[in-house]
Motif scaffolding. Structure first.
Motif, PDB file in Angstrom:
ATOM      1  N   SER A 140      58.966 -15.241  45.711  1.00 45.52           N
ATOM      2  CA  SER A 140      60.061 -16.135  46.532  1.00 45.52           C
ATOM      3  C   SER A 140      59.915 -15.428  47.825  1.00 45.52           C
ATOM      4  N   GLY A 141      59.095 -15.780  48.873  1.00 46.51           N
ATOM      5  CA  GLY A 141      59.111 -15.181  49.989  1.00 46.51           C
ATOM      6  C   GLY A 141      58.469 -13.682  49.725  1.00 46.51           C
ATOM      7  N   ARG A 142      59.570 -12.703  50.412  1.00 47.68           N
ATOM      8  CA  ARG A 142      59.031 -11.293  50.274  1.00 47.68           C
ATOM      9  C   ARG A 142      59.685 -10.724  49.018  1.00 47.68           C
ATOM     10  N   TYR A 143      60.179 -11.455  47.993  1.00 46.21           N
ATOM     11  CA  TYR A 143      60.629 -11.066  46.865  1.00 46.21           C
ATOM     12  C   TYR A 143      59.674 -11.455  45.702  1.00 46.21           C
ATOM     13  N   SER A 144      59.476 -10.545  44.675  1.00 44.15           N
ATOM     14  CA  SER A 144      58.834 -10.787  43.489  1.00 44.15           C
ATOM     15  C   SER A 144      59.482 -10.093  42.351  1.00 44.15           C
ATOM     16  N   TRP A 145      59.184 -10.699  41.321  1.00 48.40           N
ATOM     17  CA  TRP A 145      59.566 -10.237  40.140  1.00 48.40           C
ATOM     18  C   TRP A 145      58.521 -10.005  38.979  1.00 48.40           C
ATOM     19  N   ASN A 146      58.426  -9.183  38.341  1.00 45.77           N
ATOM     20  CA  ASN A 146      57.617  -8.583  37.207  1.00 45.77           C
ATOM     21  C   ASN A 146      58.299  -8.445  35.745  1.00 45.77           C
ATOM     22  N   PHE A 147      57.945  -9.626  35.052  1.00 41.98           N
ATOM     23  CA  PHE A 147      58.626  -9.581  33.789  1.00 41.98           C
ATOM     24  C   PHE A 147      57.664  -8.935  32.580  1.00 41.98           C
ATOM     25  N   GLN A 148      57.948  -8.150  32.067  1.00 39.81           N
ATOM     26  CA  GLN A 148      57.032  -7.520  30.864  1.00 39.81           C
ATOM     27  C   GLN A 148      57.969  -7.490  29.588  1.00 39.81           C
ATOM     28  N   LYS A 149      57.584  -8.248  28.579  1.00 38.82           N
ATOM     29  CA  LYS A 149      58.088  -8.166  27.310  1.00 38.82           C
ATOM     30  C   LYS A 149      57.743  -6.877  26.756  1.00 38.82           C
ATOM     31  N   SER A 150      56.616  -6.537  26.719  1.00 39.25           N
ATOM     32  CA  SER A 150      55.962  -5.499  25.890  1.00 39.25           C
ATOM     33  C   SER A 150      56.532  -4.172  26.242  1.00 39.25           C
ATOM     34  N   THR A 151      57.047  -3.946  27.696  1.00 41.94           N
ATOM     35  CA  THR A 151      57.992  -2.777  27.772  1.00 41.94           C
ATOM     36  C   THR A 151      59.247  -3.052  28.444  1.00 41.94           C
ATOM     37  N   SER A 152      59.667  -4.249  27.894  1.00 39.27           N
ATOM     38  CA  SER A 152      61.213  -4.651  28.160  1.00 39.27           C
ATOM     39  C   SER A 152      61.592  -4.320  29.451  1.00 39.27           C
ATOM     40  N   SER A 153      61.066  -4.699  30.287  1.00 33.23           N
ATOM     41  CA  SER A 153      61.124  -4.408  31.956  1.00 33.23           C
ATOM     42  C   SER A 153      61.066  -5.926  32.912  1.00 33.23           C
ATOM     43  N   PHE A 185      61.803  -5.756  40.216  1.00 27.80           N
ATOM     44  CA  PHE A 185      62.082  -6.216  41.355  1.00 27.80           C
ATOM     45  C   PHE A 185      61.383  -5.764  42.307  1.00 27.80           C
ATOM     46  N   THR A 186      60.224  -6.369  43.353  1.00 28.01           N
ATOM     47  CA  THR A 186      59.745  -5.827  44.365  1.00 28.01           C
ATOM     48  C   THR A 186      60.004  -6.597  45.460  1.00 28.01           C
ATOM     49  N   ILE A 187      60.524  -5.876  46.553  1.00 22.70           N
ATOM     50  CA  ILE A 187      60.398  -6.450  47.940  1.00 22.70           C
ATOM     51  C   ILE A 187      59.460  -5.897  48.881  1.00 22.70           C
ATOM     52  N   THR A 188      58.747  -6.938  49.316  1.00 25.71           N
ATOM     53  CA  THR A 188      57.689  -6.532  50.333  1.00 25.71           C
ATOM     54  C   THR A 188      58.092  -6.643  51.657  1.00 25.71           C
ATOM     55  N   ALA A 189      57.535  -5.607  52.451  1.00 25.42           N
ATOM     56  CA  ALA A 189      57.950  -5.496  54.009  1.00 25.42           C
ATOM     57  C   ALA A 189      59.403  -5.346  54.141  1.00 25.42           C
ATOM     58  N   SER A 190      59.991  -4.596  53.407  1.00 23.40           N
ATOM     59  CA  SER A 190      61.545  -4.562  53.563  1.00 23.40           C
ATOM     60  C   SER A 190      62.003  -4.688  54.846  1.00 23.40           C
ATOM     61  N   GLN A 191      63.407  -5.064  54.948  1.00 26.09           N
ATOM     62  CA  GLN A 191      64.010  -5.278  56.191  1.00 26.09           C
ATOM     63  C   GLN A 191      65.356  -4.718  55.989  1.00 26.09           C
ATOM     64  N   VAL A 192      65.915  -4.356  57.022  1.00 28.75           N
ATOM     65  CA  VAL A 192      67.342  -3.689  57.129  1.00 28.75           C
ATOM     66  C   VAL A 192      68.215  -4.626  56.213  1.00 28.75           C
ATOM     67  N   VAL A 193      68.113  -5.782  56.490  1.00 31.68           N
ATOM     68  CA  VAL A 193      68.885  -6.871  55.865  1.00 31.68           C
ATOM     69  C   VAL A 193      68.862  -7.016  54.326  1.00 31.68           C
ATOM     70  N   ASP A 194      68.076  -6.072  53.889  1.00 30.78           N
ATOM     71  CA  ASP A 194      67.729  -6.206  52.582  1.00 30.78           C
ATOM     72  C   ASP A 194      68.720  -5.077  52.008  1.00 30.78           C
ATOM     73  N   SER A 195      69.241  -4.270  52.649  1.00 34.40           N
ATOM     74  CA  SER A 195      69.860  -3.099  52.466  1.00 34.40           C
ATOM     75  C   SER A 195      71.160  -3.747  51.652  1.00 34.40           C
ATOM     76  N   ALA A 196      71.614  -3.114  50.256  1.00 35.73           N
ATOM     77  CA  ALA A 196      72.399  -3.704  49.466  1.00 35.73           C
ATOM     78  C   ALA A 196      72.396  -2.994  48.358  1.00 35.73           C
ATOM     79  N   VAL A 197      73.336  -3.290  47.092  1.00 32.55           N
ATOM     80  CA  VAL A 197      73.306  -2.777  45.733  1.00 32.55           C
ATOM     81  C   VAL A 197      72.599  -4.009  45.027  1.00 32.55           C
ATOM     82  N   TYR A 198      71.667  -3.811  44.167  1.00 36.35           N
ATOM     83  CA  TYR A 198      71.037  -4.728  43.420  1.00 36.35           C
ATOM     84  C   TYR A 198      71.275  -4.373  42.028  1.00 36.35           C
TER      85      TYR A 198
END
Lengths: 116, 118
Positions: free
Chosen positions: B61-74, B77-90
């Motif tokens: 979704s835009g700069r955000y992407s999510w990688n779901f892998q059941k094999s590793t139970s993970s 969440f990846t943010i591409t080209a991070s921006q200052v506005v991405d600063s937060a607790v996730y």
């Protein structure tokens, strides 16, 4: 559409006093949840209302905590008497209807409680 | 037992860097749901994404992407080209598929504080 609102945003009280937190869910949402985050730890579930009924209160820490949701609208969470370990951020969340665990819960900004 | 682990307590990156936030979960259920929430400095938890255990397709979704892998139970969440506005607790969270009146409470990790420096 207004989101989940919580009042107050901050509360500082002394040990032994009583504090009441309020949550107004998104209009029309039957499900209301309370969660708590103690400093640096995970956000933990406290309880779940479906309309005015308590569906699950397994996360309530002890009987000093009392939650109510009269009329199935807003909810209050009272801590009486407050202890030091009650300090933390109390979040409220709501979701539209209980159809299953995929229902997205929408959270409010939290109430920061500090017990001195 | 259900558990969500976010091993990264704090991450600091410089603007425009890519950053991945890790989430590892434990559950005995075969049907479950995973969520990511963002908590900006204003304090509220903002819903970002929900995935169910039957759908392992990655999501973008835009700069955000999510990688779901059941094999590793993970569920990372990846943010591409991070921006200052991405600063937060996730926060990463798990909800198990309990029916018959049981609550769909969320089980949260401890959160990852992301600081994006200009």
């Amino acid at each position: 559409e207004a989101g989940v609102t919580q009042f107050p945003s901050h509360s500082v009280i002394e040990k032994g006093q009583t504090v009441t937190l309020r949550c107004d869910p998104i209009s029309g949402h039957d499900n209301l949840y309370w969660y708590r985050r103690v400093m640096g730890k995970e956000i933990k579930f406290l309880l779940h209302f479906v309309k005015e009924s308590k569906q699950d209160e397994s996360g309530m820490p002890n009987n000093r905590f009392l939650a109510e949701r009269t009329g199935g609208t807003y909810s209050t969470l009272k801590v009486q008497p407050a202890e030091l370990e009650d300090s933390g951020v109390y979040f409220c969340a709501s979701s539209s209807s209980y159809r299953g665990p995929w229902e997205t819960q929408y959270f409010g900004p939290g109430t920061r409680l500090l017990v001195l | 037992a259900q558990k969500v682990t976010q091993a990264q307590t704090e991450i600091s990156v410089v603007e425009k860097e890519d950053v991945t936030l890790d989430c590892v979960y434990e559950t005995r259920d075969t049907t479950y749901y995973l969520f990511w929430y963002k908590q900006p400095p204003s304090g509220e938890l903002v819903f970002l994404i929900r995935r169910n255990s039957f759908d392992e397709q990655n999501e973008i979704s835009g700069r955000y992407s999510w990688n779901f892998q059941k094999s590793t139970s993970s569920f990372n969440f990846t943010i591409t080209a991070s921006q200052v506005v991405d600063s937060a607790v996730y926060f990463c969270a798990l909800s198990e598929a309990h029916y018959g009146g049981a609550t769909n409470k969320l089980i949260f990790g401890t959160g990852t504080l992301l600081a994006v420096q200009p």
